[in-house]
Design a protein around this motif. Sequence first.
Motif, PDB file in Angstrom:
ATOM      1  N   ALA A 177       0.833  -1.265   0.099  1.00  0.00           N
ATOM      2  CA  ALA A 177      -0.025  -0.010   0.042  1.00  0.00           C
ATOM      3  C   ALA A 177       0.829   1.125   0.018  1.00  0.00           C
ATOM      4  O   ALA A 177       0.226   2.621  -0.110  1.00  0.00           O
ATOM      5  CB  ALA A 177      -0.919   0.061   1.224  1.00  0.00           C
TER       6      ALA A 177
ATOM      7  N   ALA B 107      -5.369  -3.312   1.806  1.00  0.00           N
ATOM      8  CA  ALA B 107      -4.460  -2.559   1.293  1.00  0.00           C
ATOM      9  C   ALA B 107      -5.097  -1.100   0.924  1.00  0.00           C
ATOM     10  O   ALA B 107      -4.559  -0.139   1.133  1.00  0.00           O
ATOM     11  CB  ALA B 107      -3.794  -3.137   0.066  1.00  0.00           C
ATOM     12  N   GLU B 108      -6.186  -1.215   0.223  1.00  0.00           N
ATOM     13  CA  GLU B 108      -6.853  -0.023  -0.176  1.00  0.00           C
ATOM     14  C   GLU B 108      -7.386   0.779   0.988  1.00  0.00           C
ATOM     15  O   GLU B 108      -7.186   2.156   1.116  1.00  0.00           O
ATOM     16  CB  GLU B 108      -8.090  -0.340  -0.946  1.00  0.00           C
ATOM     17  CG  GLU B 108      -7.927  -0.790  -2.330  1.00  0.00           C
ATOM     18  CD  GLU B 108      -8.940  -1.470  -3.210  1.00  0.00           C
ATOM     19  OE1 GLU B 108      -8.765  -2.069  -4.285  1.00  0.00           O
ATOM     20  OE2 GLU B 108     -10.301  -1.474  -2.558  1.00  0.00           O
ATOM     21  N   SER B 109      -7.686   0.102   2.114  1.00  0.00           N
ATOM     22  CA  SER B 109      -8.000   0.706   3.410  1.00  0.00           C
ATOM     23  C   SER B 109      -6.787   1.635   4.038  1.00  0.00           C
ATOM     24  O   SER B 109      -7.164   2.588   4.264  1.00  0.00           O
ATOM     25  CB  SER B 109      -8.427  -0.073   4.184  1.00  0.00           C
ATOM     26  OG  SER B 109      -9.173   0.056   5.297  1.00  0.00           O
TER      27      SER B 109
ATOM     28  N   ILE C 273      -4.319   2.947   2.248  1.00  0.00           N
ATOM     29  CA  ILE C 273      -3.985   3.954   1.330  1.00  0.00           C
ATOM     30  C   ILE C 273      -4.778   5.202   1.603  1.00  0.00           C
ATOM     31  O   ILE C 273      -4.420   6.291   1.458  1.00  0.00           O
ATOM     32  CB  ILE C 273      -4.345   3.461  -0.043  1.00  0.00           C
ATOM     33  CG1 ILE C 273      -3.312   2.332  -0.565  1.00  0.00           C
ATOM     34  CG2 ILE C 273      -3.922   4.793  -1.164  1.00  0.00           C
ATOM     35  CD1 ILE C 273      -3.581   2.015  -2.070  1.00  0.00           C
ATOM     36  N   ASN C 274      -6.071   4.934   2.202  1.00  0.00           N
ATOM     37  CA  ASN C 274      -6.865   6.143   2.678  1.00  0.00           C
ATOM     38  C   ASN C 274      -6.246   6.869   3.869  1.00  0.00           C
ATOM     39  O   ASN C 274      -6.867   7.975   4.161  1.00  0.00           O
ATOM     40  CB  ASN C 274      -8.211   5.475   3.123  1.00  0.00           C
ATOM     41  CG  ASN C 274      -9.100   5.631   2.000  1.00  0.00           C
ATOM     42  OD1 ASN C 274     -10.004   6.366   1.873  1.00  0.00           O
ATOM     43  ND2 ASN C 274      -9.209   4.136   1.084  1.00  0.00           N
ATOM     44  N   HIS C 275      -4.904   6.174   4.234  1.00  0.00           N
ATOM     45  CA  HIS C 275      -4.643   7.066   5.415  1.00  0.00           C
ATOM     46  C   HIS C 275      -3.248   7.599   5.016  1.00  0.00           C
ATOM     47  O   HIS C 275      -2.402   8.180   6.022  1.00  0.00           O
ATOM     48  CB  HIS C 275      -3.993   5.938   6.611  1.00  0.00           C
ATOM     49  CG  HIS C 275      -5.277   5.442   7.296  1.00  0.00           C
ATOM     50  ND1 HIS C 275      -5.144   4.605   8.561  1.00  0.00           N
ATOM     51  CD2 HIS C 275      -6.620   5.779   7.231  1.00  0.00           C
ATOM     52  CE1 HIS C 275      -6.548   4.313   8.944  1.00  0.00           C
ATOM     53  NE2 HIS C 275      -7.123   5.372   8.384  1.00  0.00           N
ATOM     54  N   LEU C 276      -3.146   7.630   3.579  1.00  0.00           N
ATOM     55  CA  LEU C 276      -1.762   8.403   3.196  1.00  0.00           C
ATOM     56  C   LEU C 276      -2.108   9.723   2.284  1.00  0.00           C
ATOM     57  O   LEU C 276      -1.523   9.657   1.253  1.00  0.00           O
ATOM     58  CB  LEU C 276      -0.932   7.265   2.278  1.00  0.00           C
ATOM     59  CG  LEU C 276      -0.420   5.995   3.093  1.00  0.00           C
ATOM     60  CD1 LEU C 276      -0.124   4.806   2.484  1.00  0.00           C
ATOM     61  CD2 LEU C 276       0.136   6.161   4.291  1.00  0.00           C
TER      62      LEU C 276
END
Lengths: 402, 429
Positions: B168, B223-225, B227-230
């Motif tokens: 991610a 993994a998509e989850s 990416i929401n934190h970046l």
Amino acid sequence: MTSALTGLRVVDFSHGLSGPYVTKLFADNGADVVKIERPGTGDYARRLGPFPDDLPHPETGGMFLDLNTSKQSLTLNLKSATGRRIAERLIADADLVVESFRPGVVERLGLDYARVAAISPHAVMLSISNFGQSGPYRDYLGNDMLLYAMASTLSVTGQPDREPVKIGLYTPLFLAAGTAAALTNGALWGAQRDGIGQHIDLALMEVLTGTLDRAANNIMAVAYSGDVMFRRSKEYRRSILPSGVYPCADGYVHMVAQPFWWDRFCRTIDRPDLIDDAHFKDNLFNMAVVDELDVILYEWLMRHTKQQIMEKAQGLGLPVTALSTMEDVFHDPQFRSRDYFIRLDHPFAGELEYPGPPFRLTESPSEIRRAPTLGEHNEPILCGRLGYTRQELVVLRQSGVI
Amino acid sequence: MPLPLEGIRVLSQGLVWAGPSATLLLADMGAEVIEVETIQHLNPTRTNYRFPPKALMEGPGGTVYVDRRAEGRFWDRCGVFNYGKRNCKAVTINLNHPKGHDLFIRLAAQSDAFLENNAAHVVEKLGIDYPDLAAVNPRIIMLRFPGYGLTGPYKYYKGYGANVEAIAGHTSLRGYRDLDPSMTPPIYHADPTAASHGVFAIISALRHRERTGRGQLIDMSQAESVINHLPHAFMDYSMNRRTQEHWGNRHPSMAPHAVLPCRGDDEWIAIAVAGDDAFARLSRAMGRSDLTEDDRFADVVSRHRNQDELESIIGAWTATQEKVALMETLQAAGVAAAAVFKSDEMHGNRHLAERGFFETVTHPEAGTHPYPGGLAKFSATPLHIRQPAPMLGQHNEAVFKGIVGVSDDEYEELLREQIIGDSYLEAAK
């Protein structure tokens, strides 16, 4: 198809990172979120980069644009009596009120939970703050690094002979905010079923302390065995098999090979002959032989690319992934094939790709719209919803209320 | 007043760390969470080993059992399971047996949701995927959250949280600025991240069901989850095609923004200075008001440029101070500073104590210990640990007879055929 939270009304006084992340999850899933911003400057996240071409502009801050998708922006001076009256009229119709002021501010503004409950008894109010609304640290200053430190997670992140090192920029805040959103959504479910609202006092420090990453695991280890489970350590392997980040021909991979996967590991590195080699097989927990195995492992790794290593290992059932840069993430075949990234056009920032929703409700999907410009929805909210005339909008503007 | 999710029955195969992180939130809020395990295979959330190797029991790391002893029913004495599964129930079903499969389907017919984070092939092979459940219960909500989602070339790839962080892009954004990524410590941010998003999604799906009468499948990629934190690094690439590298402890605008040594062995303080006023306050607290006149540090840009020197000057001072006293002094002076607490300092932390964060719970196998309680203060329906984590198979009788409607005879048969039980078969060998 209708998004899952369509019909929910949210009045959002939050600003910065964690509060807006909570309300973004609601807004992207159909809730009607009115974001209250300070006239003139707006949410301070509008000042945060990155900016296109590194040219700061209040409407193009990357953090703001991502964290405020699907919301409506209303400017309101909460220090004026008129501004507060308008806020109260919005609260009267709201299911959820969110605020992230420093503790004590909503009381001074006359918008604390007692007031919210008087106006809208069924509403849930989330107060999200660094340390909560009570306790000796209540008024302490904090940010992502400081909260990670005070939740004890930082103490075990890094090398033993070095200073502890935090994780990705702001990520602890988003982790705690996601938890806040889940708890708030649950509270709303109960409030609407039972017709009774409530206040949630959420301290980011407490969420991070109780989070099952290293923090709560270590806290449980101390409670159960008197000693921690993790500490800062040079070696993260607990057996001779690799566990962690390793170099390869074109970058790095993250390998996890549990001892019970010894055969899969040997096949991955093209050494099936080692599966029954007693020198290794009978010494999987004997770190004295780890260097010998590493010679074989590293030699193989350096002959393969991260994508090759991932595919080979995964084909054999070993959890190994490429270590991606953000450029890799953008081109990754998995994310692309799932259409994870979304494109949004914005009047100031132009068309850009954004992170997609973190989950897919197959029957009631998220619908993500661009972030609002400052005060973009003053007219539809004040005139359309609250019945002011356009001439009265001018009165409000000239009086510094909006 | 009922807890918010009272009356919502959630089946769970919530494994390792993401799973317990999710069930903790749901069960704390009153959902009836039933963990579905099996006596045929060890549950990796309870233990990975029939007899854990000595190397795993000693020293840091490994599964933490009470007193680090893997004796008796050690799988009921595991810290991670007993923290994350408090307020939950537990049953066992051999899902590979037709009678077990039938039992699960009958239970699913009586449930509101099923969450699972197995590798993606598992529920498909077991015949307990969303279509199998929807056929008997169109109202059921199923959350599947494997590492990479339910479609795409990596669908069947395996991954722990640390693997997910890597793909991610999070791993490339953290670590020491002067060391390469192989010196990057693993962290487990992905697991609780996925859990929080997953719980939010389930509750959202309940709302959709209220409106339409229909459940649904939730496809979530851990993994998509992540990416929401970046967003910072993501938007930088999106806007500028710039590939960010690790920031270490530094910050895009604040300086100093660092973790600095304190008096004692492995004691540290984190300090974050946002602007000129805060820097003036820090300088005064250090007795070094001259720093604000020093050309190297007199303005935000100079401080950002000269962080190495600034950190060594401040670090030399902090090294003479005790971390908690220093935090209190600096905070009182209006400087953002935090002691780097160690895990064993949390139990006695005065802030957490005053807010009643820890709750002491007695578990029949694990004994009496403090646990972090509810993760937020709900004013009308406080979140508490109402019951300790369940032991393996503890609620078989209550759930199968009480909810599924299994007769006494059928229950005896299920026990006899080892489709259900309360002890691992391997352990009996």
